[in-house]
Design a protein around this motif. Structure first.
Motif, PDB file in Angstrom:
ATOM      1  N   THR A  41      27.812  57.505  42.285  1.00 53.34           N
ATOM      2  CA  THR A  41      27.274  55.976  40.639  1.00 53.34           C
ATOM      3  C   THR A  41      27.435  55.923  40.207  1.00 53.34           C
ATOM      4  O   THR A  41      27.554  57.210  39.304  1.00 53.34           O
ATOM      5  N   GLN A  42      27.412  54.643  39.558  1.00 57.87           N
ATOM      6  CA  GLN A  42      28.407  55.106  37.791  1.00 57.87           C
ATOM      7  C   GLN A  42      27.138  55.795  37.247  1.00 57.87           C
ATOM      8  O   GLN A  42      27.231  56.061  36.116  1.00 57.87           O
ATOM      9  N   ARG A  54      27.896  53.472  29.173  1.00 57.59           N
ATOM     10  CA  ARG A  54      29.139  52.069  28.432  1.00 57.59           C
ATOM     11  C   ARG A  54      30.618  52.316  28.380  1.00 57.59           C
ATOM     12  O   ARG A  54      31.597  51.796  29.261  1.00 57.59           O
ATOM     13  N   THR A  55      31.044  54.425  28.530  1.00 65.41           N
ATOM     14  CA  THR A  55      31.704  54.596  28.381  1.00 65.41           C
ATOM     15  C   THR A  55      32.584  55.046  29.812  1.00 65.41           C
ATOM     16  O   THR A  55      33.395  55.126  30.145  1.00 65.41           O
ATOM     17  N   SER A  61      36.160  50.583  35.108  1.00 68.30           N
ATOM     18  CA  SER A  61      36.847  49.228  35.009  1.00 68.30           C
ATOM     19  C   SER A  61      38.374  49.436  35.105  1.00 68.30           C
ATOM     20  O   SER A  61      39.260  48.599  35.291  1.00 68.30           O
ATOM     21  N   ARG A  62      39.208  49.775  34.194  1.00 70.94           N
ATOM     22  CA  ARG A  62      40.871  51.042  33.797  1.00 70.94           C
ATOM     23  C   ARG A  62      40.738  51.124  35.361  1.00 70.94           C
ATOM     24  O   ARG A  62      42.419  50.939  35.998  1.00 70.94           O
ATOM     25  N   ASP A  65      40.954  48.713  37.368  1.00 70.75           N
ATOM     26  CA  ASP A  65      42.340  47.525  37.747  1.00 70.75           C
ATOM     27  C   ASP A  65      43.672  48.187  37.592  1.00 70.75           C
ATOM     28  O   ASP A  65      44.583  47.457  38.303  1.00 70.75           O
ATOM     29  N   GLU A  66      43.429  49.166  37.975  1.00 71.28           N
ATOM     30  CA  GLU A  66      44.884  50.380  38.727  1.00 71.28           C
ATOM     31  C   GLU A  66      44.555  50.847  40.112  1.00 71.28           C
ATOM     32  O   GLU A  66      45.650  50.950  40.618  1.00 71.28           O
ATOM     33  N   GLY A  67      43.917  50.256  40.775  1.00 71.93           N
ATOM     34  CA  GLY A  67      43.446  50.107  42.467  1.00 71.93           C
ATOM     35  C   GLY A  67      43.684  52.071  42.181  1.00 71.93           C
ATOM     36  O   GLY A  67      43.580  52.196  43.816  1.00 71.93           O
ATOM     37  N   VAL A  68      43.185  52.586  41.277  1.00 71.31           N
ATOM     38  CA  VAL A  68      42.785  54.347  41.762  1.00 71.31           C
ATOM     39  C   VAL A  68      41.346  54.605  42.198  1.00 71.31           C
ATOM     40  O   VAL A  68      41.122  55.503  43.197  1.00 71.31           O
ATOM     41  N   VAL A  69      40.171  53.874  42.017  1.00 69.93           N
ATOM     42  CA  VAL A  69      39.041  54.005  42.896  1.00 69.93           C
ATOM     43  C   VAL A  69      38.248  52.621  43.426  1.00 69.93           C
ATOM     44  O   VAL A  69      38.513  51.519  43.563  1.00 69.93           O
TER      45      VAL A  69
END
Length: 87
Positions: A41-42, A54-55, A61-62, A65-69
């Motif tokens: 989990t986060q 937050r980091t 999110s990054r 966006d790249e489809g890695v996660v």
């Protein structure tokens, strides 16, 4: 294993991380922690990486966006999302 096989195996590992290479260090750290753990989990990621929540949220999110996660809802607590590495 011949040297050619070893080089090919290294190339496969390099290609696997190609999408992560240009991301911020926090995203790389989160990806590496997910590589060692199946699903987190986060809040677990924040605990493992010692990064602020937050980091970790920004890193995830990054990476998404790249489809890695990949992320999915937790069956035990629908308020939480579970993250896993997809490369």
């Amino acid at each position: 294993m011949s040297t050619t096989d070893a080089v090919t195996a290294d190339d496969g590992a390099a290609d696997r991380w190609a999408a992560v290479r240009d991301l911020p260090p926090s995203a790389k750290l989160v990806a590496k922690v997910l590589d060692y753990n199946d699903t987190l989990t986060q809040s677990e990621l924040a605990e493992e990486t010692l990064l602020p929540p937050r980091t970790v949220r920004y890193a995830l999110s990054r990476l998404e966006d790249e489809g890695v996660v990949d992320s999915r809802f937790s069956f035990t607590d629908a308020r939480k999302r579970l993250y896993s590495l997809s490369v």
